[in-house]
Design an enzyme around this catalytic site. Structure first.
Site, PDB file in Angstrom:
ATOM      1  N   GLU A 143      35.229  38.689  34.313  1.00 50.12           N
ATOM      2  CA  GLU A 143      36.267  38.416  33.559  1.00 50.12           C
ATOM      3  C   GLU A 143      36.205  38.884  32.101  1.00 50.12           C
ATOM      4  O   GLU A 143      36.963  38.487  31.206  1.00 50.12           O
ATOM      5  CB  GLU A 143      36.118  36.942  33.319  1.00 50.12           C
ATOM      6  CG  GLU A 143      35.051  36.269  32.467  1.00 50.12           C
ATOM      7  CD  GLU A 143      33.528  35.805  33.273  1.00 50.12           C
ATOM      8  OE1 GLU A 143      32.638  35.123  32.792  1.00 50.12           O
ATOM      9  OE2 GLU A 143      33.444  36.620  34.324  1.00 50.12           O
TER      10      GLU A 143
ATOM     11  N   ASN B  31      37.357  28.822  38.615  1.00 49.35           N
ATOM     12  CA  ASN B  31      36.806  29.055  39.871  1.00 49.35           C
ATOM     13  C   ASN B  31      36.223  27.864  40.410  1.00 49.35           C
ATOM     14  O   ASN B  31      36.556  27.409  41.792  1.00 49.35           O
ATOM     15  CB  ASN B  31      35.913  30.044  39.811  1.00 49.35           C
ATOM     16  CG  ASN B  31      36.434  31.526  39.776  1.00 49.35           C
ATOM     17  OD1 ASN B  31      37.660  31.637  40.271  1.00 49.35           O
ATOM     18  ND2 ASN B  31      35.801  32.562  39.150  1.00 49.35           N
TER      19      ASN B  31
END
Length: 344
Positions: free
Chosen positions: A248, A213
């Site tokens: 995640e 990210n």
């Protein structure tokens, strides 16, 4: 905490009020599991350069508000009730017609007994035929209406099932969401205890997900999550249960599966994920391979869903502490039941 920092950073940079609604919007945006919300925000920012209070309210109501699902269910329920009311009205009318027809038959019998000539008999028979025809028409109308109602109620039932499935599905990955997992693991544990069969749980986490990210943006992070979900779908079949557990993190419940078999499944998933090469869609740049760390626990006597999850979680963080990209179960020496400092 990383998602929280992103959320607060967005609120500060866009000079928005730090209220729970806005925090929730940006936290979900940072987590990346609601792709529709992310797309709406990105398109609005690209078009207007900012998000107004009206924009935020609309995004929340459209993509996050629990009232939205409740309203949809309520509307469908109201339509079902209306269908039932209409059918009950027809049935009530039919009951009245049936009673009236019964009276007509009784009167015809009495009139036939008292008839003295052919014309009187003919009049009685004519009246009886009219009543019979009206009864047939009423029955036909009810039959047609019931057929329409059956189709409508079946359609409404499918709509309710679709809403239920939607509320249990993670929109980004297509896997079950946390709500689905919580119910599924509870049912699986109860069934395993009742039948006395084995049950294993896999919890796994994408290694270094935050760096994807940070370095490549949330769209690439979304791609990583979908890649892992695709590997799961290709690997897990039958009665096994898959879900996105958190940001995640993913979970797999394996009914009727002993620890040794669960370890094989876990390593198969790990290898399947690592075998896929990640490519940035916008540029075609090769970003490398994704790896996961996996923790495995086996249902014990006296276990609850929480205790089963707790041990798998402990094993997961043991795998991360010991180098990542590996599978560790509660029988491995690396896995300690003590809560040590956990690696993010």
């Amino acid at each position: 905490m990383a998602f929280a920092e992103v959320a607060l950073g967005q609120i500060r940079s866009l000079r928005q009020t730090a209220i729970p609604r806005n925090y929730e919007i940006w936290y979900v945006y940072a987590a990346g599991y609601n792709c529709s919300l992310n797309r709406a925000i990105n398109e609005t920012l690209a078009r207007n350069g900012k998000l107004t209070e009206s924009d935020l309210e609309q995004i929340y109501e459209t993509y996050l508000s629990p009232i939205r699902t409740t309203d949809r269910i309520d509307k469908l329920g109201a339509r079902v009730i209306n269908e039932i009311d209409d059918v009950m009205t027809l049935i009530t009318d039919l009951l009245g017609m049936t009673a009236s027809f019964g009276d007509s038959l009784k009167g015809a019998t009495e009139n036939l007994s008292a008839a003295d000539n052919r014309e009187q008999v003919k009049a009685v028979v004519g009246a009886l035929m009219t009543s019979t025809r009206e009864m047939q028409e009423t029955n036909k109308a009810l039959e047609d209406r019931l057929a329409i109602s059956k189709v409508e109620i079946n359609n409404l039932q499918h709509s309710l099932e679709a809403i239920r499935a939607e509320s249990m599905t993670d929109p980004l990955t297509g896997l079950g969401n946390r709500k689905y997992f919580d119910r599924a693991v509870e049912d699986a544990v109860a069934l395993a205890i009742g039948e006395g069969g084995p049950l294993s749980l896999l919890l796994f986490d994408i290694d270094h997900f935050k760096s994807f990210n940070d370095n490549y943006g949330h769209l690439t992070g979304d791609q990583v999550l979908r890649l892992v979900a695709m590997s799961l779908k290709q690997t897990i079949k039958g009665q096994d249960i898959t879900a996105r557990y958190g940001g995640e993190e993913f979970a797999v419940v394996l009914p009727n599966t002993a620890l040794s078999q669960a370890l094989t499944v876990a390593d198969h998933i790990r290898r399947a994920v690592m075998a896929k090469e990640l490519k940035k869609k916008s540029t075609g740049e090769i970003l490398g391979r994704v790896t996961i760390s996996v923790g495995v626990s086996l249902l014990r006597h006296g276990d609850t869903p929480d205790s089963l999850i707790e041990r798998a979680d402990s094993c997961l963080y043991a795998a991360k502490r010991n180098g990542r990209n590996r599978v560790i179960c509660e029988a491995d020496p690396e896995c300690s039941t003590d809560f040590q400092t956990r690696v993010a």
